[in-house]
Each structure stands twice: as structure tokens, then as C-alpha cells.
Design a protein around this motif. Structure first.
Motif, PDB file in Angstrom:
ATOM      1  N   ARG A 180      45.448  39.437  43.368  1.00  0.00           N
ATOM      2  CA  ARG A 180      45.598  37.997  43.090  1.00  0.00           C
ATOM      3  C   ARG A 180      44.304  37.416  42.544  1.00  0.00           C
ATOM      4  O   ARG A 180      44.311  36.610  41.621  1.00  0.00           O
ATOM      5  CB  ARG A 180      46.033  37.246  44.355  1.00  0.00           C
ATOM      6  CG  ARG A 180      47.488  37.448  44.725  1.00  0.00           C
ATOM      7  CD  ARG A 180      47.931  36.448  45.785  1.00  0.00           C
ATOM      8  NE  ARG A 180      47.155  36.553  47.015  1.00  0.00           N
ATOM      9  CZ  ARG A 180      47.405  37.397  47.997  1.00  0.00           C
ATOM     10  NH1 ARG A 180      48.431  38.230  47.896  1.00  0.00           N
ATOM     11  NH2 ARG A 180      46.656  37.436  49.080  1.00  0.00           N
ATOM     12  N   TRP A 181      43.186  37.844  43.112  1.00  0.00           N
ATOM     13  CA  TRP A 181      41.893  37.379  42.648  1.00  0.00           C
ATOM     14  C   TRP A 181      41.659  37.799  41.197  1.00  0.00           C
ATOM     15  O   TRP A 181      41.196  37.019  40.377  1.00  0.00           O
ATOM     16  CB  TRP A 181      40.799  37.931  43.560  1.00  0.00           C
ATOM     17  CG  TRP A 181      39.433  37.420  43.219  1.00  0.00           C
ATOM     18  CD1 TRP A 181      38.897  36.218  43.561  1.00  0.00           C
ATOM     19  CD2 TRP A 181      38.444  38.103  42.456  1.00  0.00           C
ATOM     20  NE1 TRP A 181      37.623  36.111  43.064  1.00  0.00           N
ATOM     21  CE2 TRP A 181      37.319  37.257  42.383  1.00  0.00           C
ATOM     22  CE3 TRP A 181      38.391  39.345  41.837  1.00  0.00           C
ATOM     23  CZ2 TRP A 181      36.157  37.610  41.714  1.00  0.00           C
ATOM     24  CZ3 TRP A 181      37.227  39.693  41.173  1.00  0.00           C
ATOM     25  CH2 TRP A 181      36.138  38.835  41.114  1.00  0.00           C
ATOM     26  N   PHE A 182      42.022  39.056  40.868  1.00  0.00           N
ATOM     27  CA  PHE A 182      41.892  39.538  39.492  1.00  0.00           C
ATOM     28  C   PHE A 182      42.719  38.691  38.526  1.00  0.00           C
ATOM     29  O   PHE A 182      42.272  38.375  37.430  1.00  0.00           O
ATOM     30  CB  PHE A 182      42.350  40.990  39.370  1.00  0.00           C
ATOM     31  CG  PHE A 182      41.298  41.998  39.687  1.00  0.00           C
ATOM     32  CD1 PHE A 182      39.994  41.861  39.240  1.00  0.00           C
ATOM     33  CD2 PHE A 182      41.614  43.105  40.439  1.00  0.00           C
ATOM     34  CE1 PHE A 182      39.032  42.800  39.529  1.00  0.00           C
ATOM     35  CE2 PHE A 182      40.661  44.057  40.736  1.00  0.00           C
ATOM     36  CZ  PHE A 182      39.370  43.901  40.281  1.00  0.00           C
TER      37      PHE A 182
ATOM     38  N   ILE B 183      34.118  48.109  42.791  1.00  0.00           N
ATOM     39  CA  ILE B 183      34.825  47.333  41.767  1.00  0.00           C
ATOM     40  C   ILE B 183      34.244  45.928  41.673  1.00  0.00           C
ATOM     41  O   ILE B 183      33.968  45.429  40.571  1.00  0.00           O
ATOM     42  CB  ILE B 183      36.343  47.286  42.069  1.00  0.00           C
ATOM     43  CG1 ILE B 183      36.971  48.655  41.840  1.00  0.00           C
ATOM     44  CG2 ILE B 183      37.036  46.230  41.216  1.00  0.00           C
ATOM     45  CD1 ILE B 183      38.396  48.774  42.344  1.00  0.00           C
ATOM     46  N   LEU B 184      34.031  45.296  42.807  1.00  0.00           N
ATOM     47  CA  LEU B 184      33.455  43.946  42.800  1.00  0.00           C
ATOM     48  C   LEU B 184      32.045  43.947  42.212  1.00  0.00           C
ATOM     49  O   LEU B 184      31.679  43.032  41.465  1.00  0.00           O
ATOM     50  CB  LEU B 184      33.468  43.354  44.197  1.00  0.00           C
ATOM     51  CG  LEU B 184      34.856  43.060  44.771  1.00  0.00           C
ATOM     52  CD1 LEU B 184      34.748  42.614  46.218  1.00  0.00           C
ATOM     53  CD2 LEU B 184      35.584  42.037  43.936  1.00  0.00           C
ATOM     54  N   ASP B 185      31.250  44.973  42.525  1.00  0.00           N
ATOM     55  CA  ASP B 185      29.910  45.079  41.947  1.00  0.00           C
ATOM     56  C   ASP B 185      29.962  45.245  40.432  1.00  0.00           C
ATOM     57  O   ASP B 185      29.183  44.640  39.697  1.00  0.00           O
ATOM     58  CB  ASP B 185      29.141  46.247  42.571  1.00  0.00           C
ATOM     59  CG  ASP B 185      28.733  46.001  44.004  1.00  0.00           C
ATOM     60  OD1 ASP B 185      28.738  44.821  44.435  1.00  0.00           O
ATOM     61  OD2 ASP B 185      28.410  46.990  44.699  1.00  0.00           O
ATOM     62  N   GLU B 186      30.893  46.087  39.972  1.00  0.00           N
ATOM     63  CA  GLU B 186      31.030  46.309  38.535  1.00  0.00           C
ATOM     64  C   GLU B 186      31.453  45.032  37.814  1.00  0.00           C
ATOM     65  O   GLU B 186      30.979  44.737  36.719  1.00  0.00           O
ATOM     66  CB  GLU B 186      32.041  47.426  38.243  1.00  0.00           C
ATOM     67  CG  GLU B 186      31.508  48.805  38.522  1.00  0.00           C
ATOM     68  CD  GLU B 186      30.317  49.171  37.658  1.00  0.00           C
ATOM     69  OE1 GLU B 186      30.401  49.038  36.422  1.00  0.00           O
ATOM     70  OE2 GLU B 186      29.296  49.588  38.221  1.00  0.00           O
TER      71      GLU B 186
ATOM     72  N   LEU C  64      36.043  50.204  34.626  1.00  0.00           N
ATOM     73  CA  LEU C  64      36.584  50.415  35.971  1.00  0.00           C
ATOM     74  C   LEU C  64      37.343  51.736  36.058  1.00  0.00           C
ATOM     75  O   LEU C  64      37.182  52.489  37.027  1.00  0.00           O
ATOM     76  CB  LEU C  64      37.485  49.249  36.377  1.00  0.00           C
ATOM     77  CG  LEU C  64      36.794  47.893  36.567  1.00  0.00           C
ATOM     78  CD1 LEU C  64      37.817  46.819  36.887  1.00  0.00           C
ATOM     79  CD2 LEU C  64      35.729  47.966  37.641  1.00  0.00           C
ATOM     80  N   ALA C  65      38.175  52.029  35.055  1.00  0.00           N
ATOM     81  CA  ALA C  65      38.962  53.269  35.073  1.00  0.00           C
ATOM     82  C   ALA C  65      38.047  54.488  35.028  1.00  0.00           C
ATOM     83  O   ALA C  65      38.244  55.454  35.787  1.00  0.00           O
ATOM     84  CB  ALA C  65      39.942  53.286  33.905  1.00  0.00           C
TER      85      ALA C  65
ATOM     86  N   GLN D 294      37.405  51.406  51.016  1.00  0.00           N
ATOM     87  CA  GLN D 294      36.628  50.167  51.103  1.00  0.00           C
ATOM     88  C   GLN D 294      35.431  50.232  50.157  1.00  0.00           C
ATOM     89  O   GLN D 294      35.080  49.241  49.524  1.00  0.00           O
ATOM     90  CB  GLN D 294      36.151  49.939  52.543  1.00  0.00           C
ATOM     91  CG  GLN D 294      37.260  49.654  53.527  1.00  0.00           C
ATOM     92  CD  GLN D 294      37.932  48.314  53.269  1.00  0.00           C
ATOM     93  OE1 GLN D 294      37.315  47.392  52.750  1.00  0.00           O
ATOM     94  NE2 GLN D 294      39.202  48.225  53.602  1.00  0.00           N
ATOM     95  N   GLU D 295      34.820  51.411  50.044  1.00  0.00           N
ATOM     96  CA  GLU D 295      33.692  51.585  49.134  1.00  0.00           C
ATOM     97  C   GLU D 295      34.115  51.378  47.690  1.00  0.00           C
ATOM     98  O   GLU D 295      33.361  50.814  46.892  1.00  0.00           O
ATOM     99  CB  GLU D 295      33.084  52.976  49.304  1.00  0.00           C
ATOM    100  CG  GLU D 295      32.340  53.179  50.598  1.00  0.00           C
ATOM    101  CD  GLU D 295      31.777  54.584  50.716  1.00  0.00           C
ATOM    102  OE1 GLU D 295      31.648  55.270  49.680  1.00  0.00           O
ATOM    103  OE2 GLU D 295      31.461  54.979  51.837  1.00  0.00           O
ATOM    104  N   ASP D 296      35.310  51.858  47.344  1.00  0.00           N
ATOM    105  CA  ASP D 296      35.812  51.662  45.977  1.00  0.00           C
ATOM    106  C   ASP D 296      35.999  50.176  45.678  1.00  0.00           C
ATOM    107  O   ASP D 296      35.674  49.715  44.584  1.00  0.00           O
ATOM    108  CB  ASP D 296      37.142  52.399  45.767  1.00  0.00           C
ATOM    109  CG  ASP D 296      36.969  53.905  45.732  1.00  0.00           C
ATOM    110  OD1 ASP D 296      35.860  54.377  45.427  1.00  0.00           O
ATOM    111  OD2 ASP D 296      37.963  54.607  46.019  1.00  0.00           O
ATOM    112  N   GLN D 297      36.533  49.441  46.630  1.00  0.00           N
ATOM    113  CA  GLN D 297      36.733  48.008  46.417  1.00  0.00           C
ATOM    114  C   GLN D 297      35.403  47.293  46.255  1.00  0.00           C
ATOM    115  O   GLN D 297      35.264  46.425  45.390  1.00  0.00           O
ATOM    116  CB  GLN D 297      37.540  47.415  47.570  1.00  0.00           C
ATOM    117  CG  GLN D 297      38.976  47.888  47.581  1.00  0.00           C
ATOM    118  CD  GLN D 297      39.778  47.339  48.738  1.00  0.00           C
ATOM    119  OE1 GLN D 297      39.337  46.460  49.455  1.00  0.00           O
ATOM    120  NE2 GLN D 297      40.980  47.870  48.917  1.00  0.00           N
TER     121      GLN D 297
END
Length: 146
Positions: free
Chosen positions: A9-11, A135-138, A30-31, A129-132
Motif C-alpha cells: 500500500r505504501w508503494f 528495500i526501504l534503504d534502496e 530492486l529486482a 525482515q532484512e529484505d524489507q
């Protein structure tokens, strides 16, 4: 999965403010990053939560049926697809069928004339959780450059 829905939803709100070319570039980054992260994790024999894969079954003598690590080269066959609206990381062809059996822990017949075999669940692809956080850092890096 609730956190993934909230992230989704945020995206959606965030993407409304980007041009299609910017969205495509972000999705590509991201991919590619998730592909590399998944490949490394699979080569370490770990699921997205960091747990080790269930080991192979042993034969009647007690030795492992096949030498070496499971999914040794399967990480190299990860495919990515991206567009301005989506990004995906997964497998294709015969590799996708094998990965699905392990991902879902299915019972199949490996060869037509053999008895059905139950495979334990070994989650190959997924979000941690690390992936999320990654993603936010990227996304924040992408926004700071734009």
C-alpha cells in the motif's frame, strides 16, 4: 504477510509521484538486488528467515544419498522481470517445477515408475525482515539521487 500488504500500500502511494521511467529504474534495481540476496541465501542453504534447509534423507546405510549441498547451482538460475509497475524474482521452466515442490513441500513421483515421495518444505524464495529493510534503504537512496 500483513507487513508485506502494508508495504505494498505504501508503494502504491509512493509510485503515483514518480515518472514511468523512474519507476522502471527503481524496479530494476530492486529486482537485481533481491536476486543477488536470494542467490546468496540459497547458496548458504538458508530460508528467508535464516533457518537452515531440512537436510536430505539418508539411505538405509545411513549416508546421504547425494554428495554436496542441495540447490548448489539453482541460485544461478534465478530470473528477474521488471516493468514500471512490478518486479519479480523467481525460477523458470523445469527449475521452477523443482523449486515449487520444495517451496510448498509437495508429494510427487520423481520418476513415473517410483513411489510418491514427500519433500519437506524448503522455502527458496521469499521476503525476510532484512529484505524489507533493504528495500526501504534502496528506495531512500533512489529518492536522494533523484
Amino acid at each position: 504477510m500483513k507487513s508485506f500488504a502494508a508495504l505494498n500500500r505504501w508503494f502504491d502511494q509512493f509510485f503515483k509521484h514518480l515518472e514511468p521511467s523512474q519507476r522502471r529504474e527503481l524496479m530494476r534495481r530492486l529486482a537485481q538486488g533481491l536476486r543477488i540476496r536470494s542467490k546468496d541465501r540459497i547458496s548458504q542453504q538458508r530460508d528467508p528467515n535464516g533457518n537452515r534447509f531440512t537436510p536430505r534423507k539418508r539411505d538405509q546405510i545411513g549416508s546421504i544419498k547425494r554428495k554436496g549441498a542441495m540447490f548448489k547451482n539453482i541460485g544461478q538460475q534465478l530470473k528477474i522481470e521488471y516493468s514500471a509497475d512490478k518486479a519479480s524474482v523467481g525460477f523458470g521452466g523445469r527449475t521452477a517445477q523443482i523449486a515449487k515442490v520444495h517451496q510448498e513441500g509437495k508429494t510427487i513421483r520423481p520418476i513415473d515408475h517410483t513411489k510418491p515421495t514427500k519433500y519437506p518444505m524448503r522455502e527458496l524464495v521469499g521476503f525476510s525482515q532484512e529484505d524489507q529493510k533493504w528495500i526501504l534503504d534502496e528506495i531512500s537512496k533512489f529518492l536522494s539521487k533523484s
